[in-house]
Design a protein around this motif. Structure first.
Motif, PDB file in Angstrom:
ATOM      1  N   THR A  84       0.816  -1.216   0.000  1.00  0.00           N
ATOM      2  CA  THR A  84       0.000   0.000   0.000  1.00  0.00           C
ATOM      3  C   THR A  84       0.849   1.266   0.000  1.00  0.00           C
ATOM      4  OG1 THR A  84      -1.699  -1.234   1.191  1.00  0.00           O
ATOM      5  CG2 THR A  84      -1.908   1.165   1.179  1.00  0.00           C
ATOM      6  N   LYS A  87       2.425   1.745  -3.401  1.00  0.00           N
ATOM      7  CA  LYS A  87       1.438   2.215  -4.386  1.00  0.00           C
ATOM      8  C   LYS A  87       1.229   3.717  -4.243  1.00  0.00           C
ATOM      9  CE  LYS A  87      -2.125  -0.212  -3.291  1.00  0.00           C
ATOM     10  NZ  LYS A  87      -3.356  -0.982  -3.141  1.00  0.00           N
ATOM     11  N   LYS A  88       1.102   4.160  -3.018  1.00  0.00           N
ATOM     12  CA  LYS A  88       0.881   5.587  -2.762  1.00  0.00           C
ATOM     13  C   LYS A  88       2.072   6.409  -3.242  1.00  0.00           C
ATOM     14  CE  LYS A  88      -0.482   8.834   0.782  1.00  0.00           C
ATOM     15  NZ  LYS A  88      -0.853   9.041   2.183  1.00  0.00           N
ATOM     16  N   SER A  93      -3.424   3.866  -8.329  1.00  0.00           N
ATOM     17  CA  SER A  93      -4.738   3.666  -7.728  1.00  0.00           C
ATOM     18  C   SER A  93      -5.420   2.386  -8.209  1.00  0.00           C
ATOM     19  CB  SER A  93      -5.638   4.867  -8.021  1.00  0.00           C
ATOM     20  OG  SER A  93      -5.798   5.045  -9.407  1.00  0.00           O
TER      21      SER A  93
END
Length: 128
Positions: A84, A87-88, A93
């Motif tokens: 996560t 990804k950020k 997204s």
């Protein structure tokens, strides 16, 4: 025949061997930053095992990983479900996102494409 006759030939064969592509490796920000610091071309594959588009992309990406034409391309597979923070950091997204870099410069980003020619073109743009 003496073994000495074969040693120079073996040395030439080792030197003249074509570049071997690198396997797909797990994504980490450290691996990305290291490749970028070396000015290397990178393809990030944002993958989820439950995603049918990701599964459709995988054969092309896996084939590129073993193709000598892409030997200078580092392919990193990001786990969509468990990475996560990564990804950020990349602004991702959606799963099935592919991101190409030449060094630190992003050269392309696509989501949801499965056409092998388009995936290869994204990678080739990173290698230019």
């Amino acid at each position: 025949m003496s073994l000495a006759r074969f040693v120079p030939l073996a040395a030439v064969l080792c030197i003249a061997a074509p570049a071997v592509a690198q396997p797909v490796k797990p994504f980490s920000l450290a691996a990305l930053k290291a490749a970028q610091a070396r000015g290397q071309s990178v393809l990030i594959d944002v993958y989820a095992p439950w995603c049918p588009i990701c599964r459709a992309q995988a054969p092309t990406i896996d084939a590129m990983a073993t193709d000598p034409a892409y030997a200078k391309l580092q392919i990193l597979r990001l786990d969509y479900d468990h990475q996560t923070a990564e990804k950020k950091a990349l602004g991702v997204s959606r799963q099935s996102t592919l991101i190409a870099f030449q060094g630190a410069k992003e050269t392309g980003r696509v989501v949801g494409i499965t056409d092998p020619a388009q995936i290869r073109e994204l990678a080739i743009n990173a290698l230019r």
